[in-house]
Design a protein around this motif. Sequence first.
Motif, PDB file in Angstrom:
ATOM      1  N   LEU A  71       0.824  -1.173  -0.096  1.00  0.00           N
ATOM      2  CA  LEU A  71      -0.111  -0.281  -0.055  1.00  0.00           C
ATOM      3  C   LEU A  71       0.890   1.178  -0.216  1.00  0.00           C
ATOM      4  O   LEU A  71       1.666   1.636   0.768  1.00  0.00           O
ATOM      5  N   GLU A 238      -8.685   5.224   1.009  1.00  0.00           N
ATOM      6  CA  GLU A 238      -9.091   5.479   2.195  1.00  0.00           C
ATOM      7  C   GLU A 238     -10.521   4.997   2.448  1.00  0.00           C
ATOM      8  O   GLU A 238     -10.903   4.367   3.426  1.00  0.00           O
ATOM      9  N   PHE A 241     -10.092   1.203   2.590  1.00  0.00           N
ATOM     10  CA  PHE A 241      -9.189   0.573   3.406  1.00  0.00           C
ATOM     11  C   PHE A 241      -9.581  -0.569   4.481  1.00  0.00           C
ATOM     12  O   PHE A 241      -9.259  -1.825   4.576  1.00  0.00           O
TER      13      PHE A 241
END
Length: 317
Positions: A71, A238, A241
């Motif tokens: 990531l 985001e 996630f």
Amino acid sequence: MISGSFRQISKQCFQRLGSPVPSTKHLRFQNYGSDVIVHSKPVKLAFVSYESMKDTTQNSQMFPIIIMHGLLGSKNNWNSLSKRIHKETGRKVICVDARNHGDSPHSSDMTYQHMSQDIVDLIKDLKAKKVILIGHSMGGSTMMYTALNYPELVEKLVIIDMNPVRISPSLTEMLKIFQAMKTVTLDGNPSLSKARKMADEQLSASVHSERIRQFVLMNLVEAETGIYKWRVNLPVLEQNFAKNIAVFPNSEKKVYLGPTLFIGGEESDYLKKEDHERINKLFPTAKFQYVPEAGHWVHVDKPAEFLSTVTEFIRSP
């Protein structure tokens, strides 16, 4: 040293559109850019191929290696190691940018199902019958999912400090990093080095590890002169996630029987010995090796030890 016969072939399968210049002369930073293109189907991953111009017949018949970063990483993180893996094994090594990372397309879909399909499509484009898959962290989960669901395409599997049965407590720190990245602002018309220094000062308020900040700052790029953006698709990362990236998909009914190696850092909490039994239910042949004095970025902390472990596994029958 890499011999003169070595060549690095870059494949940028996607070219981003330029971002418009802001009307104000002071605001020179774009968190999300205007070039986010949405794809609901598999994307053509950007990649770099490391291969020799004078491959022997034996080398050309060996299955290639595909490597995926973690990531917020990119294929560039693997440049030096990819060259060495190619040299030590004689196999073509292909480093990819995951979707929403590096030079690969942006997409609103960010699940391991989607990322795995990207890898499968790449294998088909390469016309490879099988491949060796290597993945770190998020890339490790992508490669595990691919092996479990497309075992016929995978000769061997190498997972670097990632766990399919438990979430590392350290992984939750990513939410703090996302938030810090969103709040960065840059004024004036700084050079890239100055812009990264300014961003680093702002990130340091909540991201205390200098090493992690420097890793994150590799994603700060210049869209146009004096105009900067995060090249990762931050909003999508985001948003996905907690549900789709931190958690490995339920794979209780799946199994990969091929040779598998898990490499963990002794100082990392991502992969623990107490997880081995559960992991072996998914990967019955899995072997586990831990690198001393290494954290989550095993290949960065101890590159020589990592290289030796990986190449020995790849060369083994």
